[in-house]
Design an enzyme around this catalytic site. Structure first.
Site, short mmCIF file in Angstrom:
data_model
loop_
_atom_site.label_atom_id
_atom_site.label_comp_id
_atom_site.label_asym_id
_atom_site.label_seq_id
_atom_site.Cartn_x
_atom_site.Cartn_y
_atom_site.Cartn_z
N GLY A 1 0.83 -1.22 0.00
CA GLY A 1 0.00 0.00 0.00
C GLY A 1 0.85 1.25 0.00
N SER B 1 -13.04 -6.98 8.11
CA SER B 1 -11.68 -7.30 7.64
C SER B 1 -10.63 -6.80 8.63
CB SER B 1 -11.44 -6.70 6.25
OG SER B 1 -11.27 -5.29 6.29
N ASP C 1 3.00 -1.75 -4.27
CA ASP C 1 1.62 -1.31 -4.44
C ASP C 1 1.05 -1.95 -5.69
OD1 ASP C 1 0.00 1.34 -3.16
OD2 ASP C 1 -0.72 0.69 -5.12
N TYR D 1 -15.43 -3.73 5.60
CA TYR D 1 -14.16 -3.13 6.03
C TYR D 1 -13.92 -3.38 7.53
CZ TYR D 1 -10.48 0.41 6.58
OH TYR D 1 -9.30 1.06 6.87
N ILE E 1 -7.67 9.30 9.78
CA ILE E 1 -6.41 9.86 9.29
C ILE E 1 -6.67 10.46 7.91
CG2 ILE E 1 -3.99 9.33 8.73
CD1 ILE E 1 -4.73 8.68 11.68
#
Length: 250
Positions: free
Chosen positions: A15, A164, A39, A161, A194
């Protein structure tokens, strides 16, 4: 001359093309690591690599990887070993996606895709990297998996999400128990809200409703998460294992 809390370590960061992953690459490079920016978006990974320079090292590389595909992960780790003649001893799993919708409207494909990248992807990268570490007799490894505060609290529109990321925390605790005997630690970092491409997709008026619930009254910066990850990657955190560290601003 070399300095920094991860000087000389090889760090594989998924990522890495944006957000927290990119900030992690920058902080680890600043602290003396040789960084592999990985990535799915190879161009974004190259851009991150281009941002990495410090006075001691100019030995950073970028690789394209789809963390949800075992073959892609194997190839990426093999490329790293070819380049450096040894596997990474630091692994940061920052690759993650969202596909938000209310549970009753959630498309099965989108549910599966988020699990495949965020949870299965973490598993594949950890399994592949740790096998390589053990084969190379690396006895001071550190894995840092990025979870999320919504894995603890849940969040409307994020059943996939949040599930996970809760899975990433439980997976991390199990990995820590299994790998401790090899001197390889595994910890989770649990960010709150963030500023990143992921939160940029959230309407500003929604973000303004969230901010009053954050004790420090602002969203976090990717670097603020990256600094914690650098500490966990370093030998200064040598007795922290199986932990989940919240970086949420309270």
């Amino acid at each position: 001359m070399g300095g920094g809390i991860v000087a000389g370590k090889i760090a594989f960061v998924t990522g890495a093309g944006s957000g927290i992953g990119r900030a992690v690459c920058q902080v680890l490079a600043r602290e003396g690591a040789k960084v592999i920016a990985a990535d799915q978006n190879g161009i974004a990974a190259q851009e991150t690599q281009g941002l990495l320079s410090n006075v001691w090292i100019n030995d950073h590389i970028s690789v394209t990887v789809d963390v949800s595909m075992a073959e892609s992960v194997n190839m990426a780790i093999s490329d790293v070993i070819k380049h450096y003649s040894r596997p990474p001893s630091v692994v940061v799993n920052s690759a993650g996606i969202t596909r938000d919708n209310f549970l009753l409207k959630m498309d099965e494909k989108w549910f599966q895709k988020v699990i495949d990248v965020n949870l299965k992807g973490t598993f594949l990268v950890v399994q592949t990297a740790v096998k390589a570490m053990i084969d190379a007799k690396i006895s001071e490894g550190s894995i840092i998996n990025i979870a999320s505060i919504v894995g603890k609290t849940g969040n409307i529109g994020q059943c996939n999400y949040s599930a996970s990321k809760a899975g990433v925390e439980a997976f991390t605790k199990t990995a820590a128990k299994e790998f401790g005997q090899f001197g390889i630690r595994c910890n989770a970092v649990v960010p709150g809200f963030i500023r990143s491409p992921m939160t940029d997709a959230v309407p500003e008026k929604v973000l303004q409703k969230i901010i009053p619930f954050i004790a420090v009254r602002r969203m976090g910066k990717p670097e603020e998460v990256a600094e914690v990850i650098a500490f966990l990657a370093s030998d200064r955190s040598s007795y922290i294992n199986g932990a989940s560290i919240e970086v949420t601003g309270g």
